[in-house]
Scaffold this active site. Structure first.
Site, PDB file in Angstrom:
ATOM      1  N   HIS A 429       0.820  -1.215   0.000  1.00  0.00           N
ATOM      2  CA  HIS A 429       0.000   0.000   0.000  1.00  0.00           C
ATOM      3  C   HIS A 429       0.850   1.260   0.000  1.00  0.00           C
ATOM      4  O   HIS A 429       0.580   2.217  -0.725  1.00  0.00           O
ATOM      5  CB  HIS A 429      -0.934   0.011   1.212  1.00  0.00           C
ATOM      6  CG  HIS A 429      -1.628   1.318   1.411  1.00  0.00           C
ATOM      7  ND1 HIS A 429      -1.117   2.300   2.235  1.00  0.00           N
ATOM      8  CD2 HIS A 429      -2.750   1.821   0.857  1.00  0.00           C
ATOM      9  CE1 HIS A 429      -1.915   3.344   2.186  1.00  0.00           C
ATOM     10  NE2 HIS A 429      -2.914   3.078   1.366  1.00  0.00           N
ATOM     11  N   CYS A 766      30.672   1.207 -30.132  1.00  0.00           N
ATOM     12  CA  CYS A 766      30.085   1.169 -28.790  1.00  0.00           C
ATOM     13  C   CYS A 766      31.045   1.733 -27.760  1.00  0.00           C
ATOM     14  O   CYS A 766      30.816   1.599 -26.565  1.00  0.00           O
ATOM     15  CB  CYS A 766      29.664  -0.256 -28.420  1.00  0.00           C
ATOM     16  SG  CYS A 766      31.010  -1.453 -28.457  1.00  0.00           S
TER      17      CYS A 766
END
Length: 815
Positions: A429, A766
C-alpha cells in the site's frame, strides 16, 4: 442491470458486472465482472456475494444516524491530526452501535447459508469493504477501508459487516477523500463476502500487468510471500519478485526475465484457537521458507497469463491480488486464484510524451539502502516515527521514516518530502500511494529507522535503478525534462550501451534504435557474484577441508539457497539479466557482448582465486575470445551459453545478437563460433547474428578475414586507443597521452568502416567517444557508420548532433 438491482440487499457475483460500481463498489463490480466473463477463459475466481451500497444507505436511514454523522463532521479539518482522529472515532462509534435492521441481518445470514450449502457448514470467508468510489482512473482508494479474514459463523459475519460499514470513516479514508476532492457523503460502502483461499498454508501476493516503477507496459510484475496476502498488501514483508515479458508469453514461450527471493520473515495464518479473539495471526517463517521461491516457474507463468487475460478484458493496466490454495477451496490441490482486480492508477494517468529524469549532481555517504519506488529524489529532515498515533507531530516537507506504513499513515504521506520504511515490497500500500502522490520512497531497508537519526538532513533517491539510497545531508540534484515528441529521426542508428537490467524498462523509453552493447559483466558481478567454475565444482569445494574453500562454500550457499543445482543458478541469472534487457527493447536488436572480465576481475568473484592465474598485465592477457575455447575455461563459458540460449529460445527473445570481445585472430573467431555451435547457438539459426569487437589493431588490419566469418563489427574505441598507442588505460602514470580523437585511432576507424562497407557488413561503435565528444560523433557520421551505441544519458543529445550533421550532408530522414 442497475435498475433491476437498485433496492437489493444482496447480489451474487454472477449477477453483477463492472457497470455496477454505484451499487456494489469497485471491488465487487470487478469480482462479478471476472466471475461472469473470465472464468470461461480459465481465470479462477472464488465465489461470493455483495452486500450492496443500498444496504449501507438503508442502515443509516433505518437507524437514523446520518444526521448525527454530518453533525460530527461539520467542523472537520483533515490537516489537524487531533481533529481528524477525534471526528473519525466518533463517526465509527455511531455506525458500530447503530441498531442493525433485522431484515438486513436476515438477508446477510440467508446468503451466508447459501455459501455453507456450497462449501460446507461454518464456511470461512473474507469480509472486505468495497467503496463506490474505489478504483477510479485517477485514484486507487487502496486500503482505505478494512478487510477481515477467516470469518465464519452468523454472529461473526454480522459483527464484521458492522466493522466494515464503520470503516468507511477510518481516519485515512476521511483524509484521502478530502485530498482527492470527494465529499464525505459522495462515497458509499458495499461489502464483499468471498470464500477464503487457504493460502495460509501456501502463498499469495499482488501482481501488476505493467511494471510499477517505469510504467513499461510489456511486463507483468508479480510479488509473493507465504501465508495470507494481507502482509504483502500492507507491506509487512519483503516479498519475492518476478517479472514476465508479455509479448513472447503470448506466443507460448517462458519469458521469466526476473526472479528475486524476498526475506519473507513472517506469514499470516488462521488462528482457530477458540480462546483467542483474532481469526488470523502472524508467525515467523522457517529458514527454508525465507530462502526459497514461494511459487514455481509454471505458477509464475500461469499468473502472468491471467494478468494478460484480465488486462485485455479491461483494456488497461491492472493491479491484481492472487492467492494459492493450500487446504481449502479444493483441498490440497494447490490451485491458484485471483481474489481482486482494480485499474492501475499511476502510469495510466502519466504524461507519456514528456520524460523526467532526476540525477544527483554530487556524491554522498549512503546511510541505508532498500528498494526504490518511483524514479525521483526527495530530501528534508528525517522524522522517525514508531506508531501512527504520533503522526500529529509530523510537519510538511519532512522525510517520514518508520518500520512500515499502512493506510493509517496516509494523512501525512501527502505532505512528506520522501518516505523510508524498514519493510514492504513494491506492491504494498505504501508503495502504491507514494507513486500516486509522486513522492520518492525507499522501502525494505530492514533497519532504516535505527540508522537514520531523528532530525538528520537526508536525501532520498529512488532514481538510480531498483535499489533506493538514503544519503546523509542535502545533496544537489537536477531534473532533466525531455519532450519525446521533439526528438528527431536520424539515418545513423542511435543505440544504447546498457549493463544494469534493472534500468532497462526505464531507459528503453528514451528514443533509441536498440542496444549496441549489453555488458554481461555487471550481471555476473552483481547478480551472480560467484566464479562459474566454483559453481561447476561445488561438490569438490564442499568436500575440501581447506578453510578458504569452506568459507567460499558458505558464501555460495547463501547466494544460491533457492537452488539445489548450483550451475542452474548461473544459467538462470544470465538468462534473466540478458532477457530483461532484450525484453525492454524487443523487437529491436540487442547486441550482447560475451563476458569480458580479465583474470584479476574473475579472481575477485567468490571462489575465483582457486581458478584464476596471476598475470602481470591482465589488460592484454587471458581475456575475451581466448578463454572461451580454452579447456581450462570452456566449461564455464558453456554455462554462459546455456543462459544465452535460454533467453533466446525458451524466452523467445531472438532479438538477442552476440558479440565476441578481444578476438585477436580470425582463427580464434572460428574456434569461438565452433564452441557456440556446440552449445546450440548456431550462427544464422533463428536469426542469430554474430559480431566481433573491433578493438585490436589486428581486427582492422585483418578486417577482410574477420568479415569472412562474422556478421559485423562494433568498434570498441577505448581498447583500440590503448592498443594503438601501447597504453595500459588502467595505469594513471600514462593517462592523457592519447584518446580516440587522435589521428592514428581515427585512421584505424576509417580503415575498418571502409572495409565493412565494401564487404557489406554492419559496422557500429560502442566505445565512449561519441558519448563524450560531439565532434567525434559527427566525424563518424561523415564516414557513414551504421550505428552508434551510447550511454543513455547522452543518447538524446547525440541524436540532435547527428541529425544536424546529417541535415548538413543532405542525408537526414525527411530532408
Amino acid at each position: 442491470m442497475a435498475e433491476k438491482h437498485d433496492e437489493a440487499f444482496i447480489l451474487w457475483f454472477d449477477e453483477i458486472g463492472i457497470e455496477d460500481v454505484p451499487l456494489v463498489g469497485g471491488k465487487n463490480a470487478s469480482l462479478g465482472e471476472m466471475y461472469q466473463h473470465l472464468t470461461e477463459k480459465g481465470v479462477s475466481v472464488p465465489y461470493g456475494f455483495a452486500i450492496t451500497a443500498y444496504a449501507y444507505r438503508y442502515l443509516l436511514e433505518k437507524a437514523g444516524v446520518e444526521q448525527a454523522i454530518r453533525d460530527v463532521l461539520a467542523d472537520l479539518d483533515t490537516d489537524d491530526m487531533h481533529n481528524l482522529r477525534e471526528r473519525g472515532e466518533k463517526v465509527r462509534h455511531i455506525i458500530r452501535t447503530a441498531e442493525f435492521p433485522s431484515e438486513l441481518r436476515d438477508a446477510i445470514i440467508e446468503a451466508y447459508k447459501t455459501m455453507e450449502d456450497k462449501y460446507g457448514v461454518n464456511v470461512d470467508v473474507a469480509v472486505r469493504s468495497s467503496a463506490t468510489a474505489e478504483d477510479l482512473p485517477d485514484a486507487s482508494f487502496a486500503g482505505q477501508q478494512e478487510t477481515y479474514l477467516n470469518i465464519h459463523g452468523y454472529e461473526a459475519i454480522i459483527d464484521n459487516c458492522r466493522n466494515c460499514f464503520a470503516s468507511l470513516f477510518t481516519n485515512r479514508a476521511i483524509s484521502y477523500r478530502q485530498h482527492q476532492g470527494y465529499g464525505q457523503f459522495d462515497v458509499y460502502l458495499s461489502i464483499t463476502i468471498q470464500k477464503m483461499v487457504r493460502s495460509d498454508s501456501a502463498s499469495s501476493g499482488v501482481l501488476f500487468s505493467i511494471d510499477t516503477e517505469s510504467g513499461f507496459e510489456d511486463a507483468v510484475f508479480i510479488t509473493g510471500a507465504w501465508g495470507l496476502g494481507e502482509n504483502v498488501v500492507q507491506g509487512a514483508v519483503n516479498p519475492d519478485e518476478y517479472y514476465v515479458f508479455k509479448p513472447t508469453l503470448k506466443e507460448g514461450k517462458r519469458p521469466i526475465v526476473g526472479k528475486t527471493v524476498g526475506t519473507k520473515e513472517i506469514k499470516m495464518i488462521y488462528d482457530n484457537d477458540p480462546s483467542t479473539s483474532e481469526p488470523v495471526i502472524n508467525i515467523a517463517t522457517t529458514k527454508e521458507e525465507r530462502e526459497c521461491y514461494v511459487i514455481t516457474d509454471d505458477e509464475i507463468l500461469q499468473l502472468a497469463k491471467w494478468a494478460c487475460i484480465i488486462e485485455d478484458h479491461y483494456g488497461k493496466g491492472m493491479d491484481i491480488e492472487w492467492a494459492k490454495d493450500g487446504d481449502g477451496v479444493k483441498v490440497g490441490t494447490g490451485e491458484l486464484f485471483i481474489v481482486q482486480a482494480r485499474p492501475e492508477t499511476v502510469h495510466s494517468q502519466a504524461n507519456k510524451s514528456v520524460m523526467e529524469t532526476f540525477k544527483l549532481k554530487e556524491a554522498g555517504t549512503v546511510v541505508v539502502e532498500g528498494l526504490a519506488v518511483g524514479a525521483k529524489i526527495g530530501q528534508g529532515k528525517a522524522h522517525v516515527l514508531a506508531d501512527a498515533s504520533e503522526i500529529h507531530t509530523f510537519k510538511k516537507g519532512e522525510v517520514l521514516v518508520t518500520d512500515m506504513t499502512d493506510p493509517d499513515w496516509e494523512p501525512i504521506m501527502k505532505i512528506a518530502g520522501a518516505i523510508v520504511t524498514n519493510r514492504g515490497g513494491r506492491t504494498c500500500h505504501a508503495a502504491i500511494i507514494s507513486r500516486e502522490l509522486g513522492i520518492p520512497c525507499v522501502i525494505g531497508t530492514a533497519n532504516g529507522d535505527k540508522l537514520i537519526k531523528n532530525g538528520q538532513d537526508i536525501t532520498v533517491s529512488s532514481a538510480e535503478g531498483e535499489t533506493g539510497y538514503v544519503y546523509d545531508g542535502i545533496l544537489d540534484f537536477e531534473i532533466e525534462t525531455i519532450d519525446l515528441g521533439d526528438v528527431p529521426a536520424t539515418k545513423t542508428k542511435i543505440m544504447m550501451n546498457l549493463a544494469i537490467p534493472e534500468k532497462a524498462f526505464t531507459e528503453c523509453q528514451i528514443p533509441n534504435d536498440g542496444v549496441g552493447l549489453a555488458r554481461e559483466e555487471f550481471i555476473i558481478n552483481s547478480h551472480i557474484g560467484i566464479h562459474p567454475l566454483a559453481l561447476m565444482n561445488y561438490e569438490e569445494l564442499k568436500a575440501s577441508s581447506d578453510p578458504a574453500k569452506q568459507a567460499a562454500v558458505k558464501l555460495i550457499d547463501a547466494k544460491t539457497a533457492a537452488y539445489s543445482d548450483k550451475k542452474q543458478f548461473f544459467v538462470d541469472k544470465v538468462a534473466e539479466g540478458v532477457g530483461r534487457i532484450a525484453a525492454a527493447f524487443y523487437p529491436k536488436d540487442v547486441i550482447v557482448r560475451l563476458s569480458d572480465f580479465k583474470s584479476n576481475e574473475y579472481a575477485n568473484l567468490i571462489g575465483g582465486k582457486f581458478y584464476e592465474p596471476e598475470e602481470e598485465n591482465p589488460m592484454i592477457g587471458w581475456r575475451g575470445a581466448s578463454r572461451y575455447y580454452d579447456p581450462k575455461y570452456r566449461p564455464a563459458f558453456e554455462l554462459e551459453c546455456e543462459g544465452l540460449k535460454k533467453a533466446r529460445n525458451d524466452m523467445g527473445l531472438n532479438n538477442i545478437k552476440l558479440m565476441v570481445p578481444f578476438c585477436r585472430t580470425p582463427q580464434e573467431g572460428k574456434k569461438v563460433i565452433e564452441v557456440l555451435r556446440d552449445c546450440g547457438l548456431v550462427q544464422g539459426e533463428n536469426g542469430l547474428e554474430l559480431y566481433v569487437m573491433c578493438e585490436i589493431p589486428s581486427n582492422v588490419i585483418s578486417a577482410d578475414a574477420f568479415a569472412d566469418i562474422f556478421d559485423g563489427f562494433s568498434i570498441g574505441s577505448n581498447d583500440l586507443t590503448q592498443l594503438t598507442y601501447g597504453l595500459d588505460r588502467d595505469s594513471g602514470l600514462i593517462a592523457g597521452i592519447a584518446d580516440e580523437r587522435d589521428e592514428s585511432v581515427k585512421d584505424m576507424i576509417r580503415m575498418v568502416i571502409k572495409t565493412a562497407q565494401r564487404r557489406k557488413k554492419k559496422i557500429g561503435i560502442c566505445g565512449q567517444g561519441p558519448s563524450d565528444f560531439p565532434e567525434f560523433a559527427t566525424f563518424l557520421v561523415e564516414l557513414g557508420i551504421d550505428s552508434m551505441s551510447l550511454i543513455p544519458d547522452t543518447a538524446v543529445k547525440t541524436r540532435y548532433a547527428v541529425h544536424e550533421k546529417e541535415k548538413e550532408m543532405g542525408i537526414a530522414p525527411g530532408f
